[in-house]
Write an enzyme that holds these catalytic residues in place. Structure first.
Site: not given
Ligand code: NAD
Length: 260
Positions: A142, A155
């Site tokens: 991130s 985080y």
């Molecule tokens: P999201 O909540 O849409 O998806 C998260 C996914 O992780 C889902 O498929 C969920 O079922 C899975 N998950 C959660 N806990 C789990 C576990 N214990 N075992 C297996 N799977 C599990 O979130 P997102 O926004 O798509 O985020 C995905 C990644 O991107 C994360 O690592 C997040 O930190 C990173 N990220 C997101 C953003 C953003 O703005 N959305 C920005 C930077 C980084």
């Protein structure tokens, strides 16, 4: 571009992971989906990938908050496909609270899912990748892997941690045909971020649209979200011959967030 490769994408039932799974499948990779959610909706995603892109897609509901679950996901993938070529560590959760009030169990869970799971999946994938002399490990960190924000202790610690972990993996695999890189997205409009926008709208008495604008304005000079498809395109590039000599990098895709 990725025909015949096998990609494991953790947390791919939603948001960024789902976008990455779709993008690599569109390039011909077979996919191992993982994450939580409604069983029928997940089956629809899995069958949809097979139908739309003519690849094979399987699903594992492995819980990545444990070492067994994380290593088990790789064992499952190797059992189904005999190999893991591309590993995308994407699963992640968020918890927002000042550090004195940060619940200890939330700290442990964020570190387990956002950081330790990547250690366990990488550890389990490397022997096969080394044997075949080719592998791509791509960790989704991130902007918070490069800079901090208040109230996100676990985080930010996990996301900085994964940038460091990637560098070590890159050094240890440097001569083996394996690369390991980190992508550092800014805001991406997924359920994880929608929750933060809704909470902000409620706390500050604003409309959701205003809260969304303020969230972007605070961090991202472009005032635009990065999309899961753009992140998928970077995964494809890193897995292509163009990415062959890129390893140990942390690549911001953050609308200028970390340029400030
Ligand atoms: P999201 O909540 O849409 O998806 C998260 C996914 O992780 C889902 O498929 C969920 O079922 C899975 N998950 C959660 N806990 C789990 C576990 N214990 N075992 C297996 N799977 C599990 O979130 P997102 O926004 O798509 O985020 C995905 C990644 O991107 C994360 O690592 C997040 O930190 C990173 N990220 C997101 C953003 C953003 O703005 N959305 C920005 C930077 C980084």
């Amino acid at each position: 571009m990725l025909k015949g490769k096998v990609a494991v994408v953790t947390g791919s039932t939603s948001g960024i992971g789902l976008g990455i799974a779709q993008t690599v499948a569109a390039q011909g990779a077979n996919v191992v989906l993982n994450g939580f959610g409604d069983a029928a909706a997940i089956e629809e995603i899995r069958a949809g990938l097979e139908k739309e892109y003519g690849v094979k897609a399987v699903y594992s509901g492995a819980d990545l908050s444990t070492a067994e679950g994380s290593a088990g996901l790789i064992a499952f993938a190797e059992e189904k496909f005999n190999r893991v070529d591309i590993l995308v560590n994407n699963a992640g959760i968020q918890h927002v609270a000042p550090i004195e009030e940060f619940p200890v169990d939330r700290w442990d869970l964020v570190i387990a899912i956002n950081l330790s799971s990547a250690f366990h999946t990488i550890r389990a994938s490397l022997p096969g990748m080394r044997k075949r002399g080719w592998g791509r490990i791509i960790n989704i960190s991130s902007a918070h892997g490069l800079v901090g924000s208040a109230q996100k202790a676990a985080y930010v610690a996990a996301k900085h941690g994964i940038v460091g972990l990637s560098k070590v993996v890159a050094l240890e695999t440097a001569e083996s045909g394996i690369t390991c890189n980190t992508i550092c997205p800014g805001w991406v409009l997924t359920p994880l971020v929608q929750k933060q926008i809704d909470a902000r709208a409620a706390a500050e008495g604003k409309t959701v649209a205003q809260a969304e604008h303020d969230l972007l304005a605070e961090k991202e000079p472009t005032l635009r979200f990065t999309t899961p498809e753009q992140l998928g395109a970077m995964v494809v590039f890193l897995s292509s011959p163009g990415g062959d000599n890129m390893t140990g990098t942390a690549l911001p895709m953050d609308g200028g967030w970390t340029a400030r």
